[in-house]
Design an enzyme around this catalytic site. Structure first.
Site, PDB file in Angstrom:
ATOM      1  N   THR A  36       0.920  -1.251  -0.159  1.00 51.07           N
ATOM      2  CA  THR A  36       0.022  -0.043  -0.048  1.00 51.07           C
ATOM      3  C   THR A  36       0.843   1.261   0.279  1.00 51.07           C
ATOM      4  OG1 THR A  36       0.156   0.175   2.355  1.00 51.07           O
ATOM      5  CG2 THR A  36      -1.587  -1.291   1.625  1.00 51.07           C
ATOM      6  N   THR A 130      -1.198  -2.831  19.332  1.00 52.44           N
ATOM      7  CA  THR A 130      -0.833  -1.493  19.766  1.00 52.44           C
ATOM      8  C   THR A 130      -1.476  -1.252  21.234  1.00 52.44           C
ATOM      9  OG1 THR A 130      -1.439   0.879  19.380  1.00 52.44           O
ATOM     10  CG2 THR A 130      -2.840  -0.765  18.512  1.00 52.44           C
ATOM     11  N   ASP A 131      -0.818  -0.158  21.892  1.00 55.04           N
ATOM     12  CA  ASP A 131      -1.433   0.163  23.225  1.00 55.04           C
ATOM     13  C   ASP A 131      -2.627   1.004  23.011  1.00 55.04           C
ATOM     14  OD1 ASP A 131      -0.232   2.455  22.496  1.00 55.04           O
ATOM     15  OD2 ASP A 131       1.106   2.911  24.009  1.00 55.04           O
ATOM     16  N   GLU A 132      -2.898   1.436  21.764  1.00 53.13           N
ATOM     17  CA  GLU A 132      -4.371   2.331  21.695  1.00 53.13           C
ATOM     18  C   GLU A 132      -5.369   1.597  21.888  1.00 53.13           C
ATOM     19  OE1 GLU A 132      -4.241   4.950  18.501  1.00 53.13           O
ATOM     20  OE2 GLU A 132      -2.183   5.309  18.445  1.00 53.13           O
ATOM     21  N   TYR A 156      -9.308   3.333  13.887  1.00 56.18           N
ATOM     22  CA  TYR A 156      -7.961   2.351  13.827  1.00 56.18           C
ATOM     23  C   TYR A 156      -7.852   1.496  15.166  1.00 56.18           C
ATOM     24  CZ  TYR A 156      -3.130   1.243  15.019  1.00 56.18           C
ATOM     25  OH  TYR A 156      -1.986   0.856  15.417  1.00 56.18           O
ATOM     26  N   LYS A 160      -8.021  -2.381  15.812  1.00 58.40           N
ATOM     27  CA  LYS A 160      -6.964  -3.457  16.253  1.00 58.40           C
ATOM     28  C   LYS A 160      -7.574  -4.152  17.345  1.00 58.40           C
ATOM     29  CE  LYS A 160      -3.094  -3.434  15.298  1.00 58.40           C
ATOM     30  NZ  LYS A 160      -2.296  -4.158  14.359  1.00 58.40           N
TER      31      LYS A 160
HETATM   32  P1  NAD Z   1       2.955   0.729   8.398  1.00 60.68           P
HETATM   33  O1  NAD Z   1       1.912   1.509   8.019  1.00 60.68           O
HETATM   34  O2  NAD Z   1       4.466   1.315   8.348  1.00 60.68           O
HETATM   35  O3  NAD Z   1       3.247  -0.667   7.537  1.00 60.68           O
HETATM   36  C1  NAD Z   1       2.028  -1.427   7.398  1.00 60.68           C
HETATM   37  C2  NAD Z   1       2.464  -2.346   6.372  1.00 60.68           C
HETATM   38  O4  NAD Z   1       1.230  -3.458   6.158  1.00 60.68           O
HETATM   39  C3  NAD Z   1       2.833  -1.543   4.989  1.00 60.68           C
HETATM   40  O5  NAD Z   1       4.071  -2.183   4.419  1.00 60.68           O
HETATM   41  C4  NAD Z   1       1.667  -1.973   4.097  1.00 60.68           C
HETATM   42  O6  NAD Z   1       1.920  -2.038   2.545  1.00 60.68           O
HETATM   43  C5  NAD Z   1       1.044  -3.237   4.630  1.00 60.68           C
HETATM   44  N1  NAD Z   1      -0.214  -3.637   4.403  1.00 60.68           N
HETATM   45  C6  NAD Z   1      -1.222  -2.814   4.519  1.00 60.68           C
HETATM   46  N2  NAD Z   1      -2.541  -3.400   4.399  1.00 60.68           N
HETATM   47  C7  NAD Z   1      -2.158  -4.480   3.732  1.00 60.68           C
HETATM   48  C8  NAD Z   1      -2.776  -5.643   3.184  1.00 60.68           C
HETATM   49  N3  NAD Z   1      -4.510  -5.548   3.331  1.00 60.68           N
HETATM   50  N4  NAD Z   1      -2.249  -6.754   3.181  1.00 60.68           N
HETATM   51  C9  NAD Z   1      -1.126  -6.939   3.180  1.00 60.68           C
HETATM   52  N5  NAD Z   1      -0.288  -5.707   3.679  1.00 60.68           N
HETATM   53  C10 NAD Z   1      -0.817  -4.849   3.810  1.00 60.68           C
HETATM   54  O7  NAD Z   1       2.726   0.201  10.126  1.00 60.68           O
HETATM   55  P2  NAD Z   1       3.828   0.192  11.145  1.00 60.68           P
HETATM   56  O8  NAD Z   1       3.740   1.410  11.945  1.00 60.68           O
HETATM   57  O9  NAD Z   1       5.026  -0.767  10.640  1.00 60.68           O
HETATM   58  O10 NAD Z   1       3.132  -0.909  12.182  1.00 60.68           O
HETATM   59  C11 NAD Z   1       3.084  -2.324  12.002  1.00 60.68           C
HETATM   60  C12 NAD Z   1       1.987  -2.874  13.185  1.00 60.68           C
HETATM   61  O11 NAD Z   1       2.385  -2.596  14.224  1.00 60.68           O
HETATM   62  C13 NAD Z   1       0.641  -2.662  12.789  1.00 60.68           C
HETATM   63  O12 NAD Z   1      -0.081  -3.752  13.089  1.00 60.68           O
HETATM   64  C14 NAD Z   1       0.463  -1.551  13.869  1.00 60.68           C
HETATM   65  O13 NAD Z   1      -0.783  -1.595  14.239  1.00 60.68           O
HETATM   66  C15 NAD Z   1       1.302  -2.196  15.007  1.00 60.68           C
HETATM   67  N6  NAD Z   1       1.901  -0.869  15.900  1.00 60.68           N
HETATM   68  C16 NAD Z   1       2.487   0.204  15.484  1.00 60.68           C
HETATM   69  C17 NAD Z   1       3.193   1.102  16.069  1.00 60.68           C
HETATM   70  C18 NAD Z   1       4.020   2.245  15.532  1.00 60.68           C
HETATM   71  O14 NAD Z   1       4.190   3.131  16.526  1.00 60.68           O
HETATM   72  N7  NAD Z   1       4.106   2.257  14.577  1.00 60.68           N
HETATM   73  C19 NAD Z   1       3.272   0.808  17.673  1.00 60.68           C
HETATM   74  C20 NAD Z   1       2.333  -0.482  17.912  1.00 60.68           C
HETATM   75  C21 NAD Z   1       1.824  -1.267  17.289  1.00 60.68           C
HETATM   76  O1  DAU Z   2       0.741   3.754  20.454  1.00 61.03           O
HETATM   77  C1  DAU Z   2       0.972   3.185  19.208  1.00 61.03           C
HETATM   78  C2  DAU Z   2       0.460   3.804  17.959  1.00 61.03           C
HETATM   79  O2  DAU Z   2       1.276   4.985  17.766  1.00 61.03           O
HETATM   80  C3  DAU Z   2       0.400   2.786  16.960  1.00 61.03           C
HETATM   81  O3  DAU Z   2      -0.639   1.920  17.131  1.00 61.03           O
HETATM   82  C4  DAU Z   2       0.052   3.704  15.472  1.00 61.03           C
HETATM   83  O4  DAU Z   2       0.018   2.761  14.484  1.00 61.03           O
HETATM   84  C5  DAU Z   2       0.970   4.701  15.609  1.00 61.03           C
HETATM   85  O5  DAU Z   2       0.656   5.604  14.158  1.00 61.03           O
HETATM   86  C6  DAU Z   2       1.057   5.908  16.596  1.00 61.03           C
HETATM   87  O6  DAU Z   2      -0.385   6.525  16.635  1.00 61.03           O
HETATM   88  P1  DAU Z   2      -0.158   7.762  17.234  1.00 61.03           P
HETATM   89  O7  DAU Z   2      -1.420   8.462  16.680  1.00 61.03           O
HETATM   90  O8  DAU Z   2       0.017   8.226  18.567  1.00 61.03           O
HETATM   91  O9  DAU Z   2       0.963   8.626  16.592  1.00 61.03           O
HETATM   92  P2  DAU Z   2       1.163   9.838  15.520  1.00 61.03           P
HETATM   93  O10 DAU Z   2       2.716   9.831  15.045  1.00 61.03           O
HETATM   94  O11 DAU Z   2       0.083   9.954  14.604  1.00 61.03           O
HETATM   95  O12 DAU Z   2       0.978  10.915  16.557  1.00 61.03           O
HETATM   96  C7  DAU Z   2       1.788  11.026  17.714  1.00 61.03           C
HETATM   97  C8  DAU Z   2       0.919  11.998  18.456  1.00 61.03           C
HETATM   98  O13 DAU Z   2       1.241  13.532  17.938  1.00 61.03           O
HETATM   99  C9  DAU Z   2      -0.457  12.265  18.771  1.00 61.03           C
HETATM  100  O14 DAU Z   2      -0.838  12.708  20.054  1.00 61.03           O
HETATM  101  C10 DAU Z   2      -0.997  13.049  17.600  1.00 61.03           C
HETATM  102  C11 DAU Z   2       0.023  14.191  17.564  1.00 61.03           C
HETATM  103  N1  DAU Z   2       0.252  14.711  16.138  1.00 61.03           N
HETATM  104  C12 DAU Z   2       0.464  13.861  14.970  1.00 61.03           C
HETATM  105  C13 DAU Z   2       0.749  14.306  13.713  1.00 61.03           C
HETATM  106  C14 DAU Z   2       0.872  13.341  12.339  1.00 61.03           C
HETATM  107  C15 DAU Z   2       0.417  15.950  15.967  1.00 61.03           C
HETATM  108  O15 DAU Z   2       0.318  16.807  17.157  1.00 61.03           O
HETATM  109  N2  DAU Z   2       0.744  16.577  14.839  1.00 61.03           N
HETATM  110  C16 DAU Z   2       1.020  15.685  13.595  1.00 61.03           C
HETATM  111  O16 DAU Z   2       1.149  16.122  12.488  1.00 61.03           O
END
Ligand code: NAD
Ligand code: DAU
Length: 350
Positions: A36, A130-132, A156, A160
């Site tokens: 994606t 996720t912790d969310e 979201y 999850k």
């Molecule tokens: P990301 O958005 O960077 O990557 C997601 C990947 O999944 C992408 O490569 C995308 O192409 C693939 N994908 C999306 N839809 C798909 C589908 N239908 N089939 C196959 N592939 C698909 O996400 P991330 O930040 O690396 O998060 C990875 C996992 O960890 C997620 O499950 C997210 O909920 C969880 N998570 C993320 C964070 C964070 O801070 N980023 C924290 C806690 C948990």
């Molecule tokens: O807690 C784990 C989660 O952390 C994961 O499950 C999600 O996949 C990941 O995207 C992340 O979610 P958040 O919403 O916490 O992350 P984000 O980087 O989008 O935002 C972090 C914080 O900053 C949140 O309080 C919103 C704020 N924010 C975010 C953006 C993109 C801003 O103030 N300005 C911004 O432009």
């Protein structure tokens, strides 16, 4: 061992795939990703030619493909990271999150159940969450434990939470050997610049406004992505069947304080006068349903499996900034959309 890693072309998945491919040359690592907008094969470039690594472009919601690859590769383990992951996108397009995060997860669970046919010896389905999903915290010194009540607020986090329930239901109903981890906010290399830290780095670099939602008072608990990948390695190999583990950095930052710190680091790295980048901070409308505070208690993981975070936040943030400044091409390709042609160049035209 044959391991399927879903979502490996994304941010966290690419670090997990790199760790497993390099650390376990005897494993066959098959990664599946739909590529994606968030999937980028450049994130896997350094491991793409390893003999124990196979990439499949595919969608976890595909009810024909997923059982076929379980049949073809006879996986012993699944590490499921594929998801729609950005809260703001879930507010504008919730259905994509329901399709991938709920239906896609169920499709994988079902394929594993059907392929393993009740013979679960040596098998493991590991769901990355996720912790969310937990009820948001106030400024009251409490932390999320594995027993904290679920109360998701965004499409979201609701998707999850739903997928977590299905994973537990497959364990309780069919005895599928599952394990779940719920992690806090990750940061580090290959983070897509729609998320706060890489977006701010990119905007500061280009002298563009840094959007801070509301008053910037929301708190997140930040973890170095490679520490998350190490935790996943621990839990995949040693976590207890049916259990949940919280993963976090014990590193709470108010968004505004984090952004100010990032501005200082960027000023120093870019040779700008101190205070220059902070002038880009722009307060904008708050995110709908914006959770106030997340904070993880990871003592179960630390006590039972001996994991702990390795990096102090200031050091990790500097390393992250250094990576984005050194990998200008990666950032330019992502922001211009050019990265999406990498699959064609690598796989279709060769
Ligand atoms: P990301 O958005 O960077 O990557 C997601 C990947 O999944 C992408 O490569 C995308 O192409 C693939 N994908 C999306 N839809 C798909 C589908 N239908 N089939 C196959 N592939 C698909 O996400 P991330 O930040 O690396 O998060 C990875 C996992 O960890 C997620 O499950 C997210 O909920 C969880 N998570 C993320 C964070 C964070 O801070 N980023 C924290 C806690 C948990
Ligand atoms: O807690 C784990 C989660 O952390 C994961 O499950 C999600 O996949 C990941 O995207 C992340 O979610 P958040 O919403 O916490 O992350 P984000 O980087 O989008 O935002 C972090 C914080 O900053 C949140 O309080 C919103 C704020 N924010 C975010 C953006 C993109 C801003 O103030 N300005 C911004 O432009």
């Amino acid at each position: 061992m044959k391991v399927l890693i879903t979502g490996a072309a994304g941010f966290i998945g690419s670090h997990v795939a790199r760790l497993f491919t390099n650390k376990y040359p005897e494993y066959q690592i098959v990664v599946l990703d739909a590529l994606t907008y968030a999937g980028n094969l450049e994130n896997l470039r350094d491991i793409a030619d390893k003999s124990n690594f196979t990439f499949i472009k595919g969608d976890i919601t595909d009810e024909k493909l997923i059982p076929e690859i379980f049949e073809k590769y006879a996986f012993d383990g699944v590490i499921h990271l594929a998801a729609e992951s950005h809260v703001d996108r879930s507010i504008s397009d919730p259905m994509a999150f329901i399709r991938t995060n709920v239906f896609g997860t169920c499709n994988l669970l079902n394929a594993a159940k059907n392929a393993w046919k009740g013979n679960f010896e040596g098998k493991r389905f590991y769901h990355i969450s996720t912790d969310e999903v937990y009820v948001a915290l106030e400024f009251d010194g409490r932390f999320f434990t594995e027993n904290t009540r679920y109360a998701p607020h965004s499409p979201y986090s609701a998707s999850k939470a739903s997928s977590d329930h299905f994973v537990r239901a497959y364990h309780d109903t069919y005895a599928l050997p599952v394990v779940i981890s719920n992690c806090s906010n990750n940061y580090g290399a290959y983070h897509f610049p729609e998320k706060l830290i890489p977006l701010a780095i990119n905007n500061i670099k280009h002298n563009k406004p840094i959007p801070v939602y509301g008053k910037g008072e929301n708190v997140r608990d930040w973890l170095w992505v490679e520490d998350h990948a190490r935790a996943i390695d621990c839990i995949f190999h040693s976590g207890k069947n049916g259990d949940t583990y919280n993963i976090g950095g014990n590193n709470e930052w108010k968004n505004i304080d984090l952004i100010r710190k990032l501005c200082e680091i960027m000023d120093s790295k870019l040779g700008r006068e101190s205070g220059t980048s902070a002038k880009l901070i722009t307060f904008v409308s708050d995110r709908a349903g914006h959770d106030l505070r997340y904070a993880i208690d990871s003592s179960k993981l630390q006590a039972e499996l001996g994991w702990k975070p390795s990096l102090q936040f200031e050091e990790g943030l500097e390393k992250t900034v250094d990576w984005y400044l050194a990998n200008r091409q990666w950032l330019d390709n992502v922001t211009s959309g050019a990265y999406q042609s990498y699959y064609e160049q690598q796989y279709l035209n060769s």
